[in-house]
Design a protein around this motif. Structure first.
Motif, PDB file in Angstrom:
ATOM      1  N   ARG A  14       6.247 -28.749-114.768  1.00  0.00           N
ATOM      2  CA  ARG A  14       6.197 -30.038-114.066  1.00  0.00           C
ATOM      3  C   ARG A  14       5.398 -29.938-112.758  1.00  0.00           C
ATOM      4  NH1 ARG A  14      11.877 -31.540-113.125  1.00  0.00           N
ATOM      5  NH2 ARG A  14      12.571 -29.608-114.062  1.00  0.00           N
ATOM      6  N   VAL A  15       5.435 -28.750-112.129  1.00  0.00           N
ATOM      7  CA  VAL A  15       4.634 -28.535-110.911  1.00  0.00           C
ATOM      8  C   VAL A  15       3.153 -28.617-111.266  1.00  0.00           C
ATOM      9  CG1 VAL A  15       3.945 -26.793-109.191  1.00  0.00           C
ATOM     10  CG2 VAL A  15       6.380 -27.215-109.638  1.00  0.00           C
ATOM     11  N   GLU A  16       2.769 -27.996-112.388  1.00  0.00           N
ATOM     12  CA  GLU A  16       1.373 -28.041-112.836  1.00  0.00           C
ATOM     13  C   GLU A  16       0.919 -29.492-113.046  1.00  0.00           C
ATOM     14  OE1 GLU A  16      -1.364 -26.260-113.047  1.00  0.00           O
ATOM     15  OE2 GLU A  16      -0.051 -24.917-111.943  1.00  0.00           O
ATOM     16  N   LEU A  17       1.781 -30.281-113.678  1.00  0.00           N
ATOM     17  CA  LEU A  17       1.460 -31.697-113.913  1.00  0.00           C
ATOM     18  C   LEU A  17       1.257 -32.440-112.596  1.00  0.00           C
ATOM     19  CD1 LEU A  17       3.818 -33.047-116.752  1.00  0.00           C
ATOM     20  CD2 LEU A  17       1.318 -32.886-116.754  1.00  0.00           C
ATOM     21  N   LEU A  18       2.153 -32.181-111.631  1.00  0.00           N
ATOM     22  CA  LEU A  18       2.079 -32.857-110.328  1.00  0.00           C
ATOM     23  C   LEU A  18       0.773 -32.490-109.625  1.00  0.00           C
ATOM     24  CD1 LEU A  18       3.790 -34.662-108.394  1.00  0.00           C
ATOM     25  CD2 LEU A  18       4.603 -32.558-107.327  1.00  0.00           C
ATOM     26  N   LYS A  19       0.384 -31.216-109.754  1.00  0.00           N
ATOM     27  CA  LYS A  19      -0.866 -30.774-109.122  1.00  0.00           C
ATOM     28  C   LYS A  19      -2.058 -31.470-109.774  1.00  0.00           C
ATOM     29  CE  LYS A  19       0.347 -26.000-107.920  1.00  0.00           C
ATOM     30  NZ  LYS A  19       0.125 -24.610-108.310  1.00  0.00           N
ATOM     31  N   SER A  20      -2.079 -31.452-111.119  1.00  0.00           N
ATOM     32  CA  SER A  20      -3.263 -31.973-111.800  1.00  0.00           C
ATOM     33  C   SER A  20      -3.316 -33.500-111.735  1.00  0.00           C
ATOM     34  CB  SER A  20      -3.315 -31.474-113.249  1.00  0.00           C
ATOM     35  OG  SER A  20      -2.177 -31.928-113.938  1.00  0.00           O
ATOM     36  N   GLN A  21      -2.165 -34.165-111.782  1.00  0.00           N
ATOM     37  CA  GLN A  21      -2.204 -35.633-111.820  1.00  0.00           C
ATOM     38  C   GLN A  21      -2.243 -36.267-110.439  1.00  0.00           C
ATOM     39  OE1 GLN A  21       1.105 -36.765-114.330  1.00  0.00           O
ATOM     40  NE2 GLN A  21       0.013 -36.204-116.193  1.00  0.00           N
ATOM     41  N   LYS A  22      -1.534 -35.637-109.461  1.00  0.00           N
ATOM     42  CA  LYS A  22      -1.443 -36.289-108.137  1.00  0.00           C
ATOM     43  C   LYS A  22      -2.054 -35.442-107.025  1.00  0.00           C
ATOM     44  CE  LYS A  22       1.637 -39.813-109.090  1.00  0.00           C
ATOM     45  NZ  LYS A  22       3.034 -39.645-109.415  1.00  0.00           N
ATOM     46  N   GLY A  23      -2.472 -34.215-107.359  1.00  0.00           N
ATOM     47  CA  GLY A  23      -3.052 -33.345-106.331  1.00  0.00           C
ATOM     48  C   GLY A  23      -2.038 -32.859-105.303  1.00  0.00           C
ATOM     49  N   ILE A  24      -0.746 -32.875-105.682  1.00  0.00           N
ATOM     50  CA  ILE A  24       0.301 -32.439-104.737  1.00  0.00           C
ATOM     51  C   ILE A  24       0.832 -31.068-105.156  1.00  0.00           C
ATOM     52  CG2 ILE A  24       2.632 -32.944-103.832  1.00  0.00           C
ATOM     53  CD1 ILE A  24       2.077 -35.909-104.413  1.00  0.00           C
ATOM     54  N   THR A  25       0.845 -30.128-104.219  1.00  0.00           N
ATOM     55  CA  THR A  25       1.505 -28.837-104.467  1.00  0.00           C
ATOM     56  C   THR A  25       2.794 -28.812-103.654  1.00  0.00           C
ATOM     57  OG1 THR A  25      -0.624 -27.750-104.746  1.00  0.00           O
ATOM     58  CG2 THR A  25       1.257 -26.322-104.325  1.00  0.00           C
ATOM     59  N   PRO A  26       3.956 -28.772-104.324  1.00  0.00           N
ATOM     60  CA  PRO A  26       5.205 -28.748-103.561  1.00  0.00           C
ATOM     61  C   PRO A  26       5.266 -27.524-102.650  1.00  0.00           C
ATOM     62  CG  PRO A  26       5.636 -29.125-105.903  1.00  0.00           C
ATOM     63  CD  PRO A  26       4.194 -28.745-105.779  1.00  0.00           C
ATOM     64  N   GLY A  27       5.809 -27.722-101.451  1.00  0.00           N
ATOM     65  CA  GLY A  27       5.910 -26.614-100.496  1.00  0.00           C
ATOM     66  C   GLY A  27       7.336 -26.470 -99.993  1.00  0.00           C
ATOM     67  N   LEU A  28       7.823 -25.238 -99.989  1.00  0.00           N
ATOM     68  CA  LEU A  28       9.186 -24.965 -99.500  1.00  0.00           C
ATOM     69  C   LEU A  28       9.103 -24.038 -98.291  1.00  0.00           C
ATOM     70  CD1 LEU A  28      12.321 -24.950 -99.787  1.00  0.00           C
ATOM     71  CD2 LEU A  28      12.058 -22.983-101.316  1.00  0.00           C
ATOM     72  N   ALA A  29       9.696 -24.461 -97.188  1.00  0.00           N
ATOM     73  CA  ALA A  29       9.756 -23.602 -95.994  1.00  0.00           C
ATOM     74  C   ALA A  29      11.153 -23.010 -95.883  1.00  0.00           C
ATOM     75  CB  ALA A  29       9.442 -24.422 -94.752  1.00  0.00           C
ATOM     76  N   VAL A  30      11.212 -21.695 -95.731  1.00  0.00           N
ATOM     77  CA  VAL A  30      12.504 -21.025 -95.556  1.00  0.00           C
ATOM     78  C   VAL A  30      12.495 -20.336 -94.193  1.00  0.00           C
ATOM     79  CG1 VAL A  30      14.075 -19.282 -96.470  1.00  0.00           C
ATOM     80  CG2 VAL A  30      12.749 -20.676 -98.046  1.00  0.00           C
ATOM     81  N   VAL A  31      13.528 -20.629 -93.411  1.00  0.00           N
ATOM     82  CA  VAL A  31      13.609 -20.050 -92.067  1.00  0.00           C
ATOM     83  C   VAL A  31      14.789 -19.089 -92.018  1.00  0.00           C
ATOM     84  CG1 VAL A  31      13.845 -20.572 -89.604  1.00  0.00           C
ATOM     85  CG2 VAL A  31      12.721 -22.226 -91.125  1.00  0.00           C
TER      86      VAL A  31
END
Ligand code: NDP
Length: 283
Positions: free
Chosen positions: A23-40
């Protein structure tokens, strides 16, 4: 004697992570969004360092961006709040997780509640807790979400079943109980002041143990055919054990999670699920 099915959380989490990566691949290819997670991470707690490393690794493996911040033990509350605020404002960061426990001089509640609720992928912000309690769409804490997925995979419809949740922490017990209530279970929450715990547990079709006491729940406490979810992670003589005496449940429970390899692997998989949800927007 009933055969007790072992609920394989490791295999389930692997399948879930593969599906998230798709689903991440689909989001990247269809909407150009790469999900980002910040861990502190603040300080040098060895267990937290392992968790944070694993979270980063699995985030990258799912095709997401991982931003890791390791701050010294001496970080002040104001400095940590400033870090959280900068992540709130960063459009590349969709999910923010501040690893708990925090050093004693920092007010953990103030930090969690400073996270933008729309980026609160741990689901601990008071707004997300309130939304869960009032039946609104929200980020659900990762371990409870993992428990629910395993239960639904094992039992299908949970409606009308009696669930006994042992433990009432904000991180596990309470949100597990809320989720099970949402699934139309009859829910009993037990805790350290509960009288006759074995008698209470004996009424349960579903037992969720989130106590932090090694192998406390015995097979003799169970109703025959109960499904047992063991959230506990306890280290005894260098070995990991749960809150449930797994061996004594064999032949009595219809299904139970092992420790390790049960609920544990679900937690990071659900964190990735929540991060993907944060990147696509709550629906
Ligand atoms: P907490 O210590 O915050 O809460 C423990 C709960 O258990 C409390 O509500 C307490 O009751 C209750 N309790 C303690 N002793 C008894 C007893 N003798 N009988 C009945 N209830 C009792 O723990 P957490 O909820 O944070 O974690 C629980 C366990 O789950 C731990 O082993 C932890 O390591 C594990 N865990 C695993 C995760 C995973 O990814 N698999 C993630 C998070 C936690 P009271 O409120 O009255 O004090």
């Amino acid at each position: 004697m009933t055969d007790t099915k072992i609920i394989d959380g490791k295999a389930f989490a692997e399948r879930l992570r593969a599906d998230i990566a798709r689903r991440v691949e689909l989001l990247k290819s269809q909407k150009g969004i790469t999900p980002g997670l910040a861990v502190v991470l603040v300080g040098n707690d060895p267990a937290s360092e392992v968790y944070v490393r694993n979270k980063g690794k699995q985030t990258r493996e799912a095709g997401m961006n991982s931003y890791e911040f390791k701050l010294p033990e001496t970080t002040s509350q104001a400095e940590l709040l400033a870090k959280v605020e900068s992540l709130n404002l960063n459009p590349d960061v969709h999910g923010i997780l501040v690893q708990l426990p925090l050093p004693k001089h920092i007010d953990g509640e103030a930090i969690i509640n400073a996270i933008n609720p729309a980026k609160d992928v741990d689901g601990f912000h008071v707004i997300n807790a309130g939304k869960l309690a009032t039946g609104q769409e929200s980020f659900v804490p990762c371990t409870p979400l993992g428990c629910l997925m395993l239960l639904k995979d094992t039992l299908g419809d949970l409606s009308g079943l009696h669930a006994v949740v042992i433990g009432r922490s904000n991180i596990v017990g309470k949100p597990v109980a809320q989720l099970l209530l949402r699934e139309n279970c009859t829910v009993t929450i037990a805790h350290s002041k509960t009288k006759d715990l074995p008698g209470v547990v004996r009424q349960a079709d579903i037992v969720v143990a989130a106590v932090g006491k090694p192998e406390m729940v015995k097979g003799s406490w169970l109703k025959k055919g109960a499904v047992v979810i063991d959230v506990g992670i306890n280290r005894v003589n260098g070995k990991l054990v749960g809150d449930v005496d797994f061996e004594s449940c064999q032949g009595i429970a219809s299904a139970s999670t092992p420790v390790p390899g049960g609920v544990g692997p679900m937690t990071i998989a659900c964190l990735l699920e929540n991060t993907l949800k944060a990147a696509t927007g709550l629906s």
